[in-house]
Structures are given as C-alpha cells and as structure tokens.
Motif scaffolding. Structure first.
Motif, mmCIF file in Angstrom:
data_model
loop_
_atom_site.group_PDB
_atom_site.id
_atom_site.type_symbol
_atom_site.label_atom_id
_atom_site.label_comp_id
_atom_site.label_asym_id
_atom_site.label_seq_id
_atom_site.Cartn_x
_atom_site.Cartn_y
_atom_site.Cartn_z
ATOM 1 N N UNK A 1 0.953 -1.004 -0.071
ATOM 2 C CA UNK A 1 0.232 -0.050 0.046
ATOM 3 C C UNK A 1 0.358 1.098 -0.323
ATOM 4 N N UNK A 2 1.653 1.133 -0.407
ATOM 5 C CA UNK A 2 3.256 2.573 -0.654
ATOM 6 C C UNK A 2 3.928 3.374 0.904
ATOM 7 N N UNK A 3 3.543 1.847 1.623
ATOM 8 C CA UNK A 3 4.169 2.655 3.250
ATOM 9 C C UNK A 3 5.247 2.334 3.164
ATOM 10 N N UNK A 4 5.958 2.323 4.102
ATOM 11 C CA UNK A 4 6.945 2.446 4.628
ATOM 12 C C UNK A 4 7.028 1.495 6.225
ATOM 13 N N UNK A 5 7.719 1.584 7.085
ATOM 14 C CA UNK A 5 8.798 0.868 8.312
ATOM 15 C C UNK A 5 10.261 1.353 8.945
ATOM 16 N N UNK A 6 9.572 1.894 10.082
ATOM 17 C CA UNK A 6 11.030 2.476 10.613
ATOM 18 C C UNK A 6 11.731 1.495 11.605
ATOM 19 N N UNK A 7 12.997 1.650 11.803
ATOM 20 C CA UNK A 7 13.306 0.866 13.416
ATOM 21 C C UNK A 7 14.168 1.725 14.355
ATOM 22 N N UNK A 8 13.963 2.119 16.142
ATOM 23 C CA UNK A 8 14.992 2.409 16.441
ATOM 24 C C UNK A 8 14.862 1.723 17.621
ATOM 25 N N UNK A 9 16.337 1.392 17.864
ATOM 26 C CA UNK A 9 16.581 0.651 19.263
ATOM 27 C C UNK A 9 17.361 1.270 19.958
ATOM 28 N N UNK A 10 17.195 2.457 20.870
ATOM 29 C CA UNK A 10 17.879 2.391 22.196
ATOM 30 C C UNK A 10 17.554 1.895 23.656
ATOM 31 N N UNK A 11 16.452 3.109 23.881
ATOM 32 C CA UNK A 11 16.643 2.519 25.153
ATOM 33 C C UNK A 11 15.167 1.304 24.890
ATOM 34 N N UNK A 12 15.335 0.536 24.418
ATOM 35 C CA UNK A 12 13.775 -0.368 24.298
ATOM 36 C C UNK A 12 13.956 -0.453 22.454
ATOM 37 N N UNK A 13 12.373 -0.530 21.466
ATOM 38 C CA UNK A 13 12.445 -0.514 20.869
ATOM 39 C C UNK A 13 11.479 0.155 19.997
ATOM 40 N N UNK A 14 11.573 0.707 19.309
ATOM 41 C CA UNK A 14 10.059 2.454 18.550
ATOM 42 C C UNK A 14 10.021 1.379 17.085
ATOM 43 N N UNK A 15 8.875 1.356 16.935
ATOM 44 C CA UNK A 15 8.695 0.513 15.937
ATOM 45 C C UNK A 15 7.582 1.275 14.722
ATOM 46 N N UNK A 16 8.078 1.555 13.343
ATOM 47 C CA UNK A 16 6.763 2.798 13.426
ATOM 48 C C UNK A 16 5.975 2.844 11.840
#
Length: 378
Positions: free
Chosen positions: A347-362
């Motif tokens: 659907x023309x979307x995307x996924x971002x991941x950050x992992x510093x203090x835990x994990x943040x998925x957008x």
C-alpha cells in the motif's frame, strides 16, 4: 550444543555464579592436601577435565565418547582422591545434550553408577572428611539423576518451539502471497475487460472525431460510464475484503499485553476517518505482528501504541522499554519484520525501527482520503 569456548552450562535452572563456584571449588579441595605432588596432580586433573569437556562439544560423534570417558575417569579420581564430586554435574549436563537415545541412556547409567560407587567408597574410607558435606552430596546426586532428563526435555522443547515459530512465519508469508495473488486475480477480472474496452473505444473515438463528431462524443460518454463502473466495482471489491479495523485490533492487543503482565498505553484515535479498509487491514495486521514481537522478544514491562492521522499520512507507532535489538542483528532479516514491510509496501507504506532504550517501531502509510473523495465526485 555449545560453542567450544562455552564451559559454563546454560539453561539448567542454576545460576551462572553457581557453575563458576563449581569451576573454582576443586582448587579448594586440592589445596587441603599436604603433599605438593598431590596438589600438582590435582591441578593437572582439573586442566585435563576442562580441556576434554571443551573438546567433547566440538568433536564429532566418534570422539565424543572418548572425551566423556576421560572426564568420567577424572571425576572418579577427584571424588576418591580429594572428595570433590561436582564434576559429575558437568557430565550430567553434557549427557543431557546427546541426541542419540542409546548413547544418552548408556552414558547416563554409567555416570550415575560410577559416581554412586565412588561416593560409597570415599565414605567408607574417609567418613570424617565426607560427612560434613553430606547435604551437598545428596543434592549433587539428585542433580545427576534429574539434570540429564531436564536438559534433554528442554532441548526438545526449544527445538519444537523453533520449528513452530518457523512454521508460523512461513504460514504468514504464504498468507501474504496468497492474499496478493487473490487481489491480483480480482483486479484482473474486474479491470481487465473494462480497461481493454476503454482502450478500444478511445481508439475508435479518436478516429471518429474528424469525420463523425456526434458518434465520437457518444463513444466518449461510453468510456466515461465504463470508467465509473470499473471504479465502483473496485471499491466494492475492496470493501468486501475480510479484515480487521484498528479499533478492534487494539482491544486484542490490550488483552495480549495484559496476559503477558505488561502495562499498555494508547495515544491517538484508533477510529481512522474514511480510510480504505485495505489500508486499515494492513495496519491492523502489522500492529498485531509488532505487539507479538514485543511479547516474545523484548522482555519489556511497558508498551505504548500511538496512532495519528494527517492529510498526507497515517502513522502507527509501537514502543517498548525492553532490551532492544541485539547488537550485530539485522532487524529486517526477521521473517516477522519482513512480512510487515512487504504488507506496507503493497500500500506504498514504509517501516522505521529505532533501538536505543527499548525498541520503537513506526508504520507509515500514505493517506489516500483526498484522492478517493475526488474520484467519487468525478
């Protein structure tokens, strides 16, 4: 099996510090001896034992039994000569890792029998020295009896869990592929004929414009009506797709996190206005997969889900306070994250991941509300 450098057993129910004590404790028993020769002999036995123990994990099946036999002999010598019986626990752990049932049972019986015989002989010859250690000796014997079966059962359980996880990931991939193929078939059946008709009528209208403008206008009207019919059928097809909206999925997410004893916080309105059901279904599936990863891998205490909608984009964020992504691990190599990314790309979307203090998925998905309204008004 462990790597060659991993002497300390894992997943046995005992703390790593207990195993470190078992590695250091034989020196205490040895240095109680009065003879320098006995001390040197004991140190040599310890070094040979741990060398054999390490080699037993990296050797092929032909030499494993040789190294285990050497370890058993050293364990018996240490028990009888110095009263140190705890090497038998290392042997019990290794025996539990043997996959072949016949080899497992044979070594289990030999280790248990010889250890009990050595303890009995040591008690008969040095009762005064061994009696103060009687409670620890009893615990060790119980460990020798139970530990191999515990390790063997746990290895089988981990293997089955791994196979089940691989199977679930494979099923998830196949479901995505099947859904893509179904959507492609439906789109082909719905649009193929009408787009071909539009193309033919467009060519005909282009030829009729110079010679028969009235008939060309009629063909253009037919083209417009055919396009509207095709658009209506596509919308009906999308609206009939089986899916889950975000509001319902958040109820299940809350239940899953509460069952895992994690606190849950939700920000934003899960009721996305006028979003196509396909997009909301994709976001719901990705949200479910993300929360499942949090429960299975993060070891977090808190999980937060944020939902926002702008004129250009819909964003869903899943954030936890767990251990994050291990160093050296490529996040997108995980089958679960791969499936999420593939669904979003559809659907023309995307996924971002950050992992510093835990994990943040957008999760990012374009907002197509305006385009849909304009088409409806056309």
């Amino acid at each position: 099996m462990q790597n060659w450098y991993q002497i300390i057993p894992r997943n046995t129910g005992l703390s790593i510090y207990v195993w470190i004590i078992f590695c250091v404790l034989p020196f205490f028993f040895i240095f109680r001896s009065s003879s320098i020769l006995e001390i040197l002999f004991g140190i040599l036995m310890i070094l040979i034992f741990f060398l054999s123990y390490r080699l037993s994990f990296i050797s092929n099946s032909r030499f494993v039994y040789l190294w285990v036999s050497i370890e058993m002999v050293i364990s018996l010598v240490m028990t009888y000569q110095y009263g140190y019986i705890y090497f038998a626990l290392f042997l019990a752990f290794f025996i539990g890792n043997i996959k072949h049932l016949g080899g497992f049972l044979s070594l289990y019986i030999v280790n248990l029998t010889t250890t009990l015989a050595a303890i009995t002989m040591t008690f008969m010859t040095r009762m005064d020295a061994m009696f103060p250690h009687l409670p620890f000796i009893i615990i060790t014997v119980i460990g020798i009896i139970l530990l191999p079966f515990t390790i063997r059962y746990r290895n089988k359980q981990q293997k089955l869990e791994g196979e089940l996880e691989d199977a679930n990931e494979r099923i998830s991939q196949l479901m995505v592929i099947e859904e893509r193929e179904r959507i492609a078939r439906d789109l082909h059946d719905t649009l193929g004929q009408k787009l071909s008709m539009i193309g033919l009528k467009s060519d005909l209208a282009g030829k009729l414009v110079p010679v028969k403008p009235e008939k060309a206008m009629k063909e253009i009207q037919d083209i417009r009506q055919t396009a509207r019919t095709a658009l209506k059928e596509v919308r009906e097809m999308v609206s009939n797709m089986r899916g889950t909206n975000l509001e319902d999925e958040l109820v299940r997410v809350r239940q899953i996190l509460e069952a895992a004893e994690m606190s849950f916080e939700c920000e934003g309105d899960p009721n996305i206005e006028n979003a196509p059901l396909l997009i909301e279904n994709v976001l719901s599936m990705c949200l479910k997969e993300a929360v499942t990863n949090v429960v299975k891998h993060s070891e977090a205490a808190n999980c937060k889900v944020s939902i926002s909608q702008t004129p250009t984009e819909i964003t869903v964020t899943v954030e936890d306070d767990g251990k994050g992504i291990p160093d050296g691990m490529e996040p997108m190599q995980s089958y679960g994250l791969k499936g999420m990314r593939e669904r979003l790309e559809f659907v023309n979307g995307s996924l971002d991941i950050q992992s510093e203090h835990g994990t943040k998925l957008t999760l990012h998905v374009p907002n197509v509300i305006q385009n849909t309204k304009e088409e409806g008004n056309a």
